[in-house]
Scaffold this motif. Structure first.
Motif, mmCIF file in Angstrom:
data_model
loop_
_atom_site.group_PDB
_atom_site.id
_atom_site.type_symbol
_atom_site.label_atom_id
_atom_site.label_comp_id
_atom_site.label_asym_id
_atom_site.label_seq_id
_atom_site.Cartn_x
_atom_site.Cartn_y
_atom_site.Cartn_z
ATOM 1 N N MET A 1 0.830 -1.198 0.000
ATOM 2 C CA MET A 1 0.000 0.000 0.000
ATOM 3 C C MET A 1 0.876 1.264 0.000
ATOM 4 N N LYS A 2 1.910 1.232 0.845
ATOM 5 C CA LYS A 2 2.817 2.372 0.956
ATOM 6 C C LYS A 2 3.525 2.630 -0.368
ATOM 7 N N GLU A 3 3.971 1.546 -1.009
ATOM 8 C CA GLU A 3 4.663 1.670 -2.291
ATOM 9 C C GLU A 3 3.714 2.188 -3.381
ATOM 10 N N LYS A 4 2.456 1.767 -3.281
ATOM 11 C CA LYS A 4 1.463 2.195 -4.267
ATOM 12 C C LYS A 4 1.212 3.698 -4.163
ATOM 13 N N ILE A 5 1.112 4.202 -2.919
ATOM 14 C CA ILE A 5 0.902 5.637 -2.692
ATOM 15 C C ILE A 5 2.116 6.427 -3.159
ATOM 16 N N LYS A 6 3.301 5.907 -2.843
ATOM 17 C CA LYS A 6 4.547 6.570 -3.241
ATOM 18 C C LYS A 6 4.654 6.623 -4.758
ATOM 19 N N SER A 7 4.289 5.518 -5.397
ATOM 20 C CA SER A 7 4.336 5.451 -6.865
ATOM 21 C C SER A 7 3.374 6.455 -7.485
ATOM 22 N N TRP A 8 2.189 6.608 -6.874
ATOM 23 C CA TRP A 8 1.204 7.567 -7.382
ATOM 24 C C TRP A 8 1.674 8.996 -7.194
ATOM 25 N N ALA A 9 2.217 9.278 -6.004
ATOM 26 C CA ALA A 9 2.615 10.650 -5.664
ATOM 27 C C ALA A 9 3.737 11.158 -6.561
#
Length: 310
Positions: A1-9
């Motif tokens: 989840m954290k990586e997904k948010i970072k990837s989006w940001a």
């Protein structure tokens, strides 16, 4: 989840997020504008557009206003046809600032998180988005120039048109566009020198385009140059026009501009500069921000543009 948010940001892709941000920006600016009571300078521009003749707006009033008449000319159709004062003023300003924010969102190379936050800073949201002044068009022109900057040598006409709009809307635009042109001219000379074709520099299309812009700018300067009684009712205001009193407080205020434009606030007038102790942390922050900007612009090979415009 954290990586997904970072990837989006940190993604640089353009899509639904930019559209949603633009809609939220437009709704927010419209809401605040509904409660905003126009300041005297906003009202003055409308009064000039409503009551001034085209001859006065083009050739007389600019000597007292200090900037080109384009903003007044844009307001003329609304003011002279009897459109609602506050509503029309807000609609015109919001229209241009929405275009500027759209350029920022859909054309800038920044990561999504930065792109989606930038429109809601103080300047883009309130100072230029709500307060109806010619700065809304200046911001649009600067953003368009930034978009065209990368391909300015392949498509110089597009880039020069953006700089022309900057010059035509505000006297500060002349300074900014002038700095851009000086740096560009130096780059062209360096390019010709390295190629051993320095003698052909004045045959370059880009130089002729900049020369054309210079002629336009000189005409604008003649148009906005203050009359003898612009600042004072006496027979001459030469002292106000051509005097410059250099002091430590002047230098400090010059350095504090970068803090004022980002995270701090400089004293409201020179009379407050005496409080040097309270200025120590503010000055330290300013010098830090200035050094940081120099490092970032130097890394991206844009230091000359930053220093000259500053």
């Amino acid at each position: 989840m954290k990586e997904k948010i970072k990837s989006w940001a940190f993604s640089k892709e353009h899509g639904k997020c930019d559209v949603i941000t633009l809609i939220i920006y437009l709704l927010g600016v419209c809401t605040v504008s509904f409660f905003h009571e126009p300041w005297f300078d906003e009202a003055q521009a409308w009064a000039i557009a409503r009551s001034g003749s085209l001859k006065e707006i083009l050739f007389e009033i600019p000597h007292y206003e200090g900037h080109p008449p384009l903003w007044h000319l844009i307001l003329v159709p609304f003011a002279k046809l009897g459109a609602p004062y506050e509503l029309s003023l807000a609609v015109v300003n919001i229209f241009f600032m929405t275009l500027a924010v759209a350029v920022l969102l859909f054309k800038s190379p920044f990561p999504k998180l930065i792109r989606c936050l930038l429109p809601f800073n103080f300047f883009l949201f309130y100072q230029y988005g709500v307060v109806s002044r010619p700065y809304c068009i200046l911001v649009l022109a600067i953003f368009l120039a930034a978009v065209c900057y990368k391909n300015r040598n392949e498509h110089p006409v597009k880039y020069l048109l953006c700089l022309t709009l900057m010059c035509a809307i505000h006297s500060m635009g002349i300074i900014i566009a002038g700095a851009f042109c000086i740096v560009w001219l130096c780059e062209i000379f360096a390019e010709k020198y390295r190629a051993g074709k320095l003698a052909t520099v004045f045959k370059d299309k880009r130089c002729w385009l900049m020369a054309s812009l210079l002629i336009l700018v000189l005409l604008i300067i003649v148009e906005i140059f203050p009359h003898y009684n612009t600042y004072t009712p006496s027979s001459s205001n030469t002292d106000e026009l051509f005097s410059f009193n250099f002091s430590i407080s002047t230098l400090l205020r010059f350095m504090l501009i970068i803090t004022e434009a980002t995270v701090g606030q400089m004293p409201p007038g020179p009379q407050y500069i005496y409080d040097y102790i309270s200025l120590i942390p503010l000055c330290a922050l300013s010098f830090f921000l200035f050094a940081l900007c120099c490092m970032l612009f130097c890394k991206n090979k844009k230091l000359s543009i930053f220093l000259l415009t500053y």
